[in-house]
Motif scaffolding. Structure first.
Motif, PDB file in Angstrom:
ATOM      1  N   MET A   1      56.150 110.896  30.363  1.00  0.00           N
ATOM      2  CA  MET A   1      57.245 111.174  29.393  1.00  0.00           C
ATOM      3  C   MET A   1      56.221 111.277  29.110  1.00  0.00           C
ATOM      4  SD  MET A   1      59.722 111.679  30.685  1.00  0.00           S
ATOM      5  CE  MET A   1      61.486 110.948  29.521  1.00  0.00           C
TER       6      MET A   1
ATOM      7  N   ARG B   1      71.366 109.441  37.832  1.00  0.00           N
ATOM      8  CA  ARG B   1      72.120 109.362  36.176  1.00  0.00           C
ATOM      9  C   ARG B   1      73.103 108.545  36.203  1.00  0.00           C
ATOM     10  NH1 ARG B   1      74.140 114.723  33.355  1.00  0.00           N
ATOM     11  NH2 ARG B   1      74.422 113.234  31.240  1.00  0.00           N
TER      12      ARG B   1
ATOM     13  N   VAL C   1      72.645 105.011  35.222  1.00  0.00           N
ATOM     14  CA  VAL C   1      72.146 104.565  34.346  1.00  0.00           C
ATOM     15  C   VAL C   1      72.733 105.026  33.107  1.00  0.00           C
ATOM     16  CG1 VAL C   1      69.874 105.479  32.920  1.00  0.00           C
ATOM     17  CG2 VAL C   1      69.206 105.388  35.109  1.00  0.00           C
ATOM     18  N   ASP C   2      73.324 106.082  33.023  1.00  0.00           N
ATOM     19  CA  ASP C   2      74.641 106.415  31.861  1.00  0.00           C
ATOM     20  C   ASP C   2      75.497 105.768  31.253  1.00  0.00           C
ATOM     21  OD1 ASP C   2      72.885 108.875  31.831  1.00  0.00           O
ATOM     22  OD2 ASP C   2      74.421 109.625  32.561  1.00  0.00           O
TER      23      ASP C   2
ATOM     24  N   ASN D   1      67.243 102.780  31.399  1.00  0.00           N
ATOM     25  CA  ASN D   1      67.135 104.184  31.308  1.00  0.00           C
ATOM     26  C   ASN D   1      65.618 105.058  32.750  1.00  0.00           C
ATOM     27  OD1 ASN D   1      66.003 103.708  28.899  1.00  0.00           O
ATOM     28  ND2 ASN D   1      64.688 104.951  29.498  1.00  0.00           N
ATOM     29  N   ASP D   2      64.695 103.823  32.384  1.00  0.00           N
ATOM     30  CA  ASP D   2      63.219 104.130  32.764  1.00  0.00           C
ATOM     31  C   ASP D   2      63.476 104.281  34.173  1.00  0.00           C
ATOM     32  OD1 ASP D   2      60.760 104.445  32.987  1.00  0.00           O
ATOM     33  OD2 ASP D   2      60.410 101.989  33.236  1.00  0.00           O
TER      34      ASP D   2
ATOM     35  N   GLN E   1      65.452 105.353  36.512  1.00  0.00           N
ATOM     36  CA  GLN E   1      65.949 106.717  36.751  1.00  0.00           C
ATOM     37  C   GLN E   1      65.217 108.219  37.630  1.00  0.00           C
ATOM     38  OE1 GLN E   1      68.949 109.666  34.110  1.00  0.00           O
ATOM     39  NE2 GLN E   1      67.682 111.251  34.500  1.00  0.00           N
TER      40      GLN E   1
ATOM     41  N   GLN F   1      65.286 115.330  38.844  1.00  0.00           N
ATOM     42  CA  GLN F   1      65.043 115.816  38.289  1.00  0.00           C
ATOM     43  C   GLN F   1      64.420 116.484  36.668  1.00  0.00           C
ATOM     44  OE1 GLN F   1      68.054 119.126  36.953  1.00  0.00           O
ATOM     45  NE2 GLN F   1      66.349 120.884  36.931  1.00  0.00           N
ATOM     46  N   THR F   2      65.758 115.141  36.162  1.00  0.00           N
ATOM     47  CA  THR F   2      64.737 114.753  34.556  1.00  0.00           C
ATOM     48  C   THR F   2      64.243 113.469  34.403  1.00  0.00           C
ATOM     49  OG1 THR F   2      67.345 114.724  34.078  1.00  0.00           O
ATOM     50  CG2 THR F   2      66.738 117.138  33.863  1.00  0.00           C
TER      51      THR F   2
ATOM     52  N   LYS G   1      62.363 110.029  36.751  1.00  0.00           N
ATOM     53  CA  LYS G   1      61.035 109.722  37.238  1.00  0.00           C
ATOM     54  C   LYS G   1      61.321 110.655  39.009  1.00  0.00           C
ATOM     55  CE  LYS G   1      58.814 106.724  35.560  1.00  0.00           C
ATOM     56  NZ  LYS G   1      59.675 105.377  34.802  1.00  0.00           N
TER      57      LYS G   1
ATOM     58  N   GLN H   1      70.148 117.317  41.467  1.00  0.00           N
ATOM     59  CA  GLN H   1      69.274 116.620  40.855  1.00  0.00           C
ATOM     60  C   GLN H   1      68.586 115.365  41.243  1.00  0.00           C
ATOM     61  OE1 GLN H   1      72.678 117.731  39.682  1.00  0.00           O
ATOM     62  NE2 GLN H   1      72.304 119.005  38.402  1.00  0.00           N
TER      63      GLN H   1
END
Ligand SMILES: Cc1cc2nc3c(=O)[nH]c(=O)nc-3n(C[C@H](O)[C@H](O)[C@H](O)COP(=O)(O)OP(=O)(O)OC[C@H]3O[C@@H](n4cnc5c(N)ncnc54)[C@H](O)[C@@H]3O)c2cc1C
Ligand SMILES: Cc1cc2nc3c(=O)[nH]c(=O)nc-3n(C[C@H](O)[C@H](O)[C@H](O)COP(=O)(O)OP(=O)(O)OC[C@H]3O[C@@H](n4cnc5c(N)ncnc54)[C@H](O)[C@@H]3O)c2cc1C
Lengths: 254, 253
Positions: free
Chosen positions: B37, B171, B174-175, B181-182, B184, B187-188, B190, B207
């Motif tokens: 990131m 995701r 996490v959502d 969030n770390d 996840q 694709q978007t 880790k 994804q």
């Protein structure tokens, strides 16, 4: 506060991309295209800033302009944003796939014309996966940047942004004007209602050409080939955990 | 090795990192950073300041000017050649073996620059004694099926501890707030490529696969025999994680 939201037309996120047999790229013929999902999140946040939804004061955003750089059909992407609540659109027509640097230069030229206080955009597009344009736009404008936003608060001429970073969250305060790129957890974008889709048909979309902006968009990169990754084939189903552990030990995974 | 220090650099603010690196860039042919990131945050800014087309997330170096990078969630690999004299590149850490340790480069202090643009307000970091997700040999990931944060931790943490594994998540997990969030993977989030990846209650969306399909051995535990995750799994167990995971804990001894 005036907000500019760049939106990109990309392959729909539910579609699995397939590489062309001649290795020149990805086959987009007859493939469903949609607004880049991160850009939907950016449009949604801009509209909430205008409506005063969530923690935003009503009227935080006064005008929302969306801009897309792409083929003529990118008008549909702009219409989607207008139906969600943006005020007007700009399409910079280009049949060539522009590199992130060129896209950032064009957006910088749009910023010079439109003078927004905030550029809200996706952190990444799901086709090129570059995760670059927002940061590059901020650099070209010499504006502060706050990427990967999970929360945005506008107050006192600054954007307070909570960012998703390695290991957790970081909060920054970026004085406006600034570029903020959005991450998945900022909001859940709305579906446009039928009346709003009808209304959006009357909203203005200015049609522009890349040449109107007089910026250097010459490519720096040449795509030599596009290939499919090595595929994995499905393995076997095991009956229970004991069998799994013994298999994993046999192959040295445990 | 050049050491630069400043208040803003301490928080890796992109503007300060850019000002510092651009000041040094004249003497170098290439600027590289991991596609973390942090790297993703400041490298494109550096590239734009140098008027260079950045090359994101490379997985292979073909020659001094030609690189391979995944696009479309890893469903295609593009080989691109740059005409820029200077290269600005982020590197996918899982695609390369780490350099050997034990170097002895001299450390030279250079001036760090504060940019005075954005300012640091605060941070909330997840503390963990487990291996780092991107570098772990074993990763156990939980999905929406776990249903709550309490259940996620009650199921995933003991399994991770038993295996010396890092914990990841889809995701959806996490959502829904089951995991930070770390965690996840995708694709978007880790990208991981451990020796063993165990997906529990994860369906296997495009994804998600983008972040773990280069793992050496993939195990899937899912109650739906048709879940797409089984198409990439080496070993699958069709069943309820509520019974399979405790059995797995037992079988591991
Ligand atoms: C197979 C393939 C081949 C390609 N070949 C070439 C080539 O030969 N030459 C070439 O120059 N390029 C080529 N490209 C295009 C290039 O790789 C990127 O797609 C493009 O430069 C933009 O990068 P990105 O979408 O990944 O940007 P990102 O940095 O990931 O995008 C971040 C955000 O920037 C904004 N944004 C990005 N693009 C636009 C846009 N068009 N309009 C409005 N907002 C936008 C959006 O808010 C988006 O969320 C190719 C792409 C692919 C997939
Ligand atoms: C722009 C964009 C970016 C995205 N990026 C990512 C990303 O980086 N990473 C990512 O993961 N996703 C990402 N997604 C989301 C992705 O599309 C999926 O929605 C998500 O991966 C689904 O998570 P899941 O598998 O946990 O949930 P689901 O798809 O709901 O799957 C849950 C699974 O659990 C199984 N199950 C239910 N109960 C049990 C039980 N008791 N025992 C065993 N199995 C059970 C079900 O059969 C099902 O297969 C992205 C989406 C978009 C649009």
């Amino acid at each position: 506060m005036k907000v500019l939201v760049p939106v990109k037309r990309v392959i729909d996120y539910n579609v699995k991309a397939r590489v062309k047999a001649d290795q020149t790229g990805v086959d987009l013929a007859n493939v469903k295209m949609s607004m880049n999902p991160f850009d939907e999140i950016a449009v949604e946040e801009a509209v909430r800033l205008k409506e005063g939804k969530e923690h935003h004061a009503a009227g935080t955003a006064s005008e929302i302009v969306v801009v897309s750089i792409g083929v003529t059909q990118a008008q549909e992407t702009i219409r989607t944003a207008l139906a969600m609540g943006a005020d007007r659109g700009i399409l910079i027509q280009s049949d060539a796939d522009l590199e992130p640097l060129a896209v950032a230069k064009l957006l910088a030229a749009v910023v010079a014309e439109e003078k927004p206080d905030l550029v809200l955009m996706g952190k990444q597009s799901i086709d090129g996966d570059n995760n670059a344009v927002g940061q590059m736009l901020a650099a070209l404008l010499d504006w502060p940047q706050a990427t990967f936003a999970a929360k945005i608060e506008i107050a006192g001429g600054a954007a307070k942004v909570t960012r998703e970073v390695d290991g957790g969250n970081q909060t920054l305060s970026a004085p406006l004007p600034a570029v903020v790129t959005v991450d998945l957890r900022l909001n859940t974008p709305r579906y446009a209602s039928l009346p709003n889709i009808m209304k959006a048909k009357k909203k203005e979309i200015a049609m522009k050409a890349v040449a109107d902006y007089g910026v250097d968009v010459a490519p720096r990169l040449t795509v030599r080939k596009v290939t499919a990754p090595a595929t994995r084939s499905a393995g076997i189903k095991v009956a229970d955990a004991a069998e799994l552990v013994s298999k994993l030990k046999t192959v040295g995974a445990l | 090795m050049l050491l630069a220090e400043s208040g803003e650099l301490g928080h890796t603010l992109a503007e300060a990192v850019t000002a510092t690196v651009v000041g040094l860039a004249d003497g170098y042919d290439a600027v590289l950073a991991p596609a973390s990131m942090d790297g993703k945050n400041y490298m494109p800014r550096i590239a734009a300041k140098l008027d260079v087309a950045p090359i994101s997330d490379i997985v292979e170096v073909v020659s001094a000017d030609t690189f391979v990078r995944p696009i479309y969630a890893g469903n295609a690999l593009e080989t691109i050649q740059t005409s820029d004299a200077k290269k600005v590149i982020t590197v996918r850490p899982t695609a390369f073996a780490p350099a050997a340790e034990g170097g002895s480069a001299p450390v030279e202090t250079v001036s760090g620059t504060d940019a005075g643009k954005a300012s640091f307000v605060g941070e909330e970091m997840v503390k963990s004694d487990r291996p780092e997700l991107g570098a772990a040999k074993i990763v156990v990931s939980g999905g929406r099926a776990l249903g709550s944060a309490e259940e996620f931790h009650a199921v995933m943490d003991p399994l991770a501890d038993k295996l010396g594994a890092a914990v990841g998540a889809s995701r959806a997990a996490v959502d829904a707030g089951y995991a930070p969030n770390d965690y996840q993977v995708g694709q978007t989030g880790k990208v991981v490529a451990p020796a063993l990846y165990i997906a529990i209650g994860i369906s296997g969306a495009i994804q998600h696969l983008a972040g773990m399909k280069d793992s050496k051995v993939i195990v899937a535990i899912n109650k739906d025999a048709d879940a797409p995750i089984f198409q990439v799994a080496d070993y699958g167990i069709v069943g309820d994680y509520k019974t399979v995971v405790p059995e797995l804990m037992n079988a591991l001894g």
